[in-house]
Design a protein around this motif. Structure first.
Motif, PDB file in Angstrom:
ATOM      1  N   HIS A   1       0.831  -1.210   0.000  1.00 42.79           N
ATOM      2  CA  HIS A   1       0.000   0.000   0.000  1.00 42.79           C
ATOM      3  C   HIS A   1       0.863   1.257   0.000  1.00 42.79           C
ATOM      4  N   ALA A   2       2.000   1.220   0.703  1.00 46.48           N
ATOM      5  CA  ALA A   2       2.885   2.398   0.713  1.00 46.48           C
ATOM      6  C   ALA A   2       3.376   2.696  -0.701  1.00 46.48           C
ATOM      7  N   ALA A   3       3.798   1.641  -1.420  1.00 51.92           N
ATOM      8  CA  ALA A   3       4.250   1.840  -2.804  1.00 51.92           C
ATOM      9  C   ALA A   3       3.110   2.378  -3.658  1.00 51.92           C
ATOM     10  N   GLU A   4       1.909   1.851  -3.437  1.00 53.53           N
ATOM     11  CA  GLU A   4       0.739   2.277  -4.199  1.00 53.53           C
ATOM     12  C   GLU A   4       0.370   3.737  -3.882  1.00 53.53           C
ATOM     13  N   THR A   5       0.450   4.106  -2.600  1.00 53.64           N
ATOM     14  CA  THR A   5       0.123   5.477  -2.196  1.00 53.64           C
ATOM     15  C   THR A   5       1.074   6.469  -2.865  1.00 53.64           C
ATOM     16  N   VAL A   6       2.376   6.149  -2.835  1.00 53.22           N
ATOM     17  CA  VAL A   6       3.369   7.034  -3.465  1.00 53.22           C
ATOM     18  C   VAL A   6       3.151   7.069  -4.979  1.00 53.22           C
ATOM     19  N   ALA A   7       2.911   5.901  -5.579  1.00 51.21           N
ATOM     20  CA  ALA A   7       2.721   5.839  -7.036  1.00 51.21           C
ATOM     21  C   ALA A   7       1.510   6.677  -7.456  1.00 51.21           C
ATOM     22  N   ALA A   8       0.410   6.570  -6.694  1.00 58.04           N
ATOM     23  CA  ALA A   8      -0.792   7.339  -7.044  1.00 58.04           C
ATOM     24  C   ALA A   8      -0.510   8.830  -6.957  1.00 58.04           C
ATOM     25  N   HIS A   9       0.234   9.228  -5.925  1.00 55.28           N
ATOM     26  CA  HIS A   9       0.544  10.649  -5.763  1.00 55.28           C
ATOM     27  C   HIS A   9       1.434  11.154  -6.901  1.00 55.28           C
ATOM     28  N   LEU A  10       2.430  10.354  -7.260  1.00 57.01           N
ATOM     29  CA  LEU A  10       3.366  10.791  -8.305  1.00 57.01           C
ATOM     30  C   LEU A  10       2.718  10.783  -9.685  1.00 57.01           C
ATOM     31  N   THR A  11       1.904   9.780  -9.981  1.00 55.23           N
ATOM     32  CA  THR A  11       1.258   9.766 -11.300  1.00 55.23           C
ATOM     33  C   THR A  11       0.300  10.949 -11.423  1.00 55.23           C
ATOM     34  N   GLY A  12      -0.294  11.345 -10.294  1.00 54.48           N
ATOM     35  CA  GLY A  12      -1.107  12.563 -10.291  1.00 54.48           C
ATOM     36  C   GLY A  12      -0.283  13.805 -10.584  1.00 54.48           C
TER      37      GLY A  12
ATOM     38  N   GLY B   1       2.176  13.868 -12.820  1.00 54.20           N
ATOM     39  CA  GLY B   1       2.765  13.768 -14.157  1.00 54.20           C
ATOM     40  C   GLY B   1       3.800  12.663 -14.331  1.00 54.20           C
ATOM     41  N   PHE B   2       3.949  11.800 -13.340  1.00 55.99           N
ATOM     42  CA  PHE B   2       4.903  10.689 -13.481  1.00 55.99           C
ATOM     43  C   PHE B   2       4.284   9.559 -14.297  1.00 55.99           C
ATOM     44  N   ARG B   3       5.138   8.896 -15.070  1.00 54.10           N
ATOM     45  CA  ARG B   3       4.721   7.783 -15.917  1.00 54.10           C
ATOM     46  C   ARG B   3       5.270   6.508 -15.296  1.00 54.10           C
ATOM     47  N   VAL B   4       4.448   5.435 -15.270  1.00 55.19           N
ATOM     48  CA  VAL B   4       4.886   4.161 -14.710  1.00 55.19           C
ATOM     49  C   VAL B   4       5.632   3.375 -15.778  1.00 55.19           C
TER      50      VAL B   4
ATOM     51  N   TRP C   1      13.123   0.889 -22.367  1.00 56.57           N
ATOM     52  CA  TRP C   1      12.926   2.264 -21.900  1.00 56.57           C
ATOM     53  C   TRP C   1      13.609   3.245 -22.843  1.00 56.57           C
ATOM     54  N   SER C   2      12.918   4.339 -23.110  1.00 56.71           N
ATOM     55  CA  SER C   2      13.521   5.444 -23.852  1.00 56.71           C
ATOM     56  C   SER C   2      13.187   6.722 -23.094  1.00 56.71           C
ATOM     57  N   LEU C   3      14.214   7.449 -22.674  1.00 52.62           N
ATOM     58  CA  LEU C   3      14.011   8.612 -21.805  1.00 52.62           C
ATOM     59  C   LEU C   3      14.714   9.837 -22.364  1.00 52.62           C
ATOM     60  N   GLY C   4      14.171  10.991 -21.991  1.00 51.49           N
ATOM     61  CA  GLY C   4      14.807  12.245 -22.377  1.00 51.49           C
ATOM     62  C   GLY C   4      14.578  13.304 -21.318  1.00 51.49           C
ATOM     63  N   PRO C   5      15.198  14.483 -21.485  1.00 52.37           N
ATOM     64  CA  PRO C   5      15.061  15.557 -20.513  1.00 52.37           C
ATOM     65  C   PRO C   5      13.586  15.870 -20.220  1.00 52.37           C
ATOM     66  N   GLY C   6      13.283  16.027 -18.932  1.00 51.46           N
ATOM     67  CA  GLY C   6      11.916  16.358 -18.522  1.00 51.46           C
ATOM     68  C   GLY C   6      11.063  15.152 -18.185  1.00 51.46           C
ATOM     69  N   ASP C   7      11.507  13.955 -18.544  1.00 50.92           N
ATOM     70  CA  ASP C   7      10.706  12.761 -18.243  1.00 50.92           C
ATOM     71  C   ASP C   7      10.670  12.494 -16.745  1.00 50.92           C
ATOM     72  N   ARG C   8       9.464  12.223 -16.225  1.00 49.42           N
ATOM     73  CA  ARG C   8       9.281  11.837 -14.817  1.00 49.42           C
ATOM     74  C   ARG C   8       8.732  10.420 -14.806  1.00 49.42           C
ATOM     75  N   CYS C   9       9.416   9.517 -14.145  1.00 43.72           N
ATOM     76  CA  CYS C   9       9.015   8.118 -14.225  1.00 43.72           C
ATOM     77  C   CYS C   9       9.125   7.424 -12.874  1.00 43.72           C
ATOM     78  N   LEU C  10       8.398   6.307 -12.775  1.00 43.43           N
ATOM     79  CA  LEU C  10       8.529   5.475 -11.579  1.00 43.43           C
ATOM     80  C   LEU C  10       8.444   4.009 -11.951  1.00 43.43           C
ATOM     81  N   VAL C  11       9.055   3.183 -11.097  1.00 45.84           N
ATOM     82  CA  VAL C  11       9.067   1.738 -11.255  1.00 45.84           C
ATOM     83  C   VAL C  11       8.591   1.140  -9.939  1.00 45.84           C
ATOM     84  N   VAL C  12       7.663   0.191  -9.997  1.00 42.79           N
ATOM     85  CA  VAL C  12       7.211  -0.501  -8.787  1.00 42.79           C
ATOM     86  C   VAL C  12       7.529  -1.979  -8.933  1.00 42.79           C
ATOM     87  N   ARG C  13       8.193  -2.528  -7.910  1.00 43.88           N
ATOM     88  CA  ARG C  13       8.417  -3.978  -7.847  1.00 43.88           C
ATOM     89  C   ARG C  13       7.951  -4.420  -6.457  1.00 43.88           C
TER      90      ARG C  13
END
Ligand code: ZN
Length: 427
Positions: free
Chosen positions: A19-30, A32-35, A42-54
């Motif tokens: 739930h802690a991972a989920e709570t943080v993920a929900a907040h960050l995706t809100g 502008g973070f992408r899962v 993965w392909s990334l560039g300047p300005g990208d906000r991302c998260l990984v959950v395991r």
């Protein structure tokens, strides 16, 4: 997420590491973070906000406009000591239905007595021919571990001994032992057929809501302060740092919130796993760097290992180093141990102090008494895996590893403010 009320909401929304991972993920995706899926390219560039959950572990980062030349990380952990439901939990005695539990981590066992307890975690159910894992949470009072009446043990106030197999078995009903009853309960709560429940990682949690406490509202009383305070401060700081970037910054701000710190970090999702080195290397690669660029970036990286610190206990002040007393609401605590139970050294400590100075935040320094063993955390583990500078820092608290812990009500905000300066690239 910048006030103590936000912290209380965050803790109450996060009864298990998942739930802690989920709570943080929900907040960050809100925000502008992408899962990212670890199985994808993965392909990334300047300005990208991302998260990984395991599982119960989450890593989040933002690629700065200047590209990747190093990492500024804040590590913390999502798990806390508690009681976890066994695979064949249905048991009972003397007319009670009970659930068998294992103790997870170094719990203060007595703190789980005489509390109304709920259940949370994850359950894997059949979905056609394949398994599907679902978050699970029940906040109704379901379980209780009743203490023995004092009349039946007159010595209990001199020495309380709790055998975890014998004395910590929660009661959850009356009647004969109901074989399979727990799995049927899960099935009903999840709205699936009885035979659909395949396995679970389910634990108990205290149902008393987190609260501000004290005549001057100077304290916070809550479960899992170790280490959800750090997870909250890290998440808050990451968002603030991204929204107010320092034009000088060229390091990637990263937060890594690990599961399994309380049992030694040796797991597929713990700080001793490959997850952080792998994600960091993939960030470099996804931004077009090679393995040389990865190692160069590591050499220019630093990490704050954020975890709870011991405030000096007023009733046991002799247990603390007399010249290093730690006070609540006096700022983040830098933890030092010359035998490297904490990873802090002169360089990493100095850099964190400068970040505090930039933020206008005071700091304190902790060492354990020389005649007492020192605790540890993810700092030394991360230092050993990545070979980067680490400073161990945290919010002062009392009753660490109790089902209910206590910290200052302004320290979490001071910590988040200092971490924001750190993640922005200062110094
Ligand atoms: Zn901790």
């Amino acid at each position: 997420m910048s006030s103590v009320r936000d912290l209380l909401r965050f803790i109450d929304a996060s009864p298990s590491p998942y739930h802690a991972a989920e709570t943080v993920a929900a907040h960050l995706t809100g925000g502008g973070f992408r899962v990212l899926d670890e199985r994808d390219t993965w392909s990334l560039g300047p300005g990208d906000r991302c998260l990984v959950v395991r599982g119960g572990t989450l890593i989040a980062f933002a690629v700065p406009a200047a590209g990747v030349s190093g990492f500024r990380m804040v590590g913390a952990h999502t798990d806390s000591p508690n009681l976890r439901i066994k695979p064949r939990p249905d048991t009972g005695r003397a007319g009670y239905r009970q659930l068998g539990v294992e103790v997870y981590g170094g719990a203060l066992r007595n703190s789980w007595l005489d509390r109304d307890l709920g259940l949370s975690g994850r359950v894997t159910v059949r979905n056609g021919g394949s398994p599907e894992t679902r978050l699970f949470r029940v906040d109704r009072p379901l379980l209780r571990i009743p203490q023995l009446a004092i009349h039946l043990d007159r010595t209990v106030n001199d020495s309380l001994t709790l055998n975890p197999q014998q004395h910590l078995v929660p009661v959850w009903g009356l009647g004969a032992v109901d074989e399979g009853g727990f799995a049927r309960f899960l099935a009903k709560e999840l709205g699936v057929s009885d035979d659909a429940v395949l396995a679970w990682d389910v634990m108990v949690h205290d149902l008393t809501p987190s609260t501000v406490l004290g005549a001057d509202a100077a304290l916070v009383s809550a479960p899992r302060l170790d280490n959800l305070v750090s997870c909250w401060a890290a998440t808050t700081a990451l968002i603030d740092a991204i929204n107010h970037p320092d034009p000088r910054a060229d390091a990637v701000p990263v937060i890594c919130l690990f599961d399994h710190e309380e049992i030694g970090s040796e797991s597929a999702t713990g700080a001793a796993s490959t997850i952080l080195p792998t994600v960091v290397e993939r960030i470099v690669a996804a931004c077009g760097g090679d393995r040389e660029a990865y190692h160069r970036a590591l050499a220019a990286s630093i990490c704050v290992s954020a975890d709870g610190a011991h405030a000096t206990h007023p009733n046991y002040s002799e247990r603390h180093e007399p010249d290093h007393h730690i006070v609540m609401n006096a700022g983040p605590v830098i933890k030092i141990n010359s035998n490297v139970r904490y990873a802090t050294d002169a360089i990493s400590s100095a850099r964190f102090k400068l970040a505090c100075e930039d933020a206008g935040v005071p700091w304190q320094e902790f060492v354990a008494r020389t005649d007492m063993a020192c605790g540890s955390t993810i700092g030394p583990v991360t230092a050993a895996r990545l070979g980067i500078q680490i400073v161990d820092v945290g919010v002062a608290q009392l009753a660490m590893h109790s089902a209910r812990e206590l910290c200052g009500s302004t320290d979490p905000i001071l910590f988040a403010t200092a971490l924001t300066s750190f993640l922005r690239g200062i110094p």
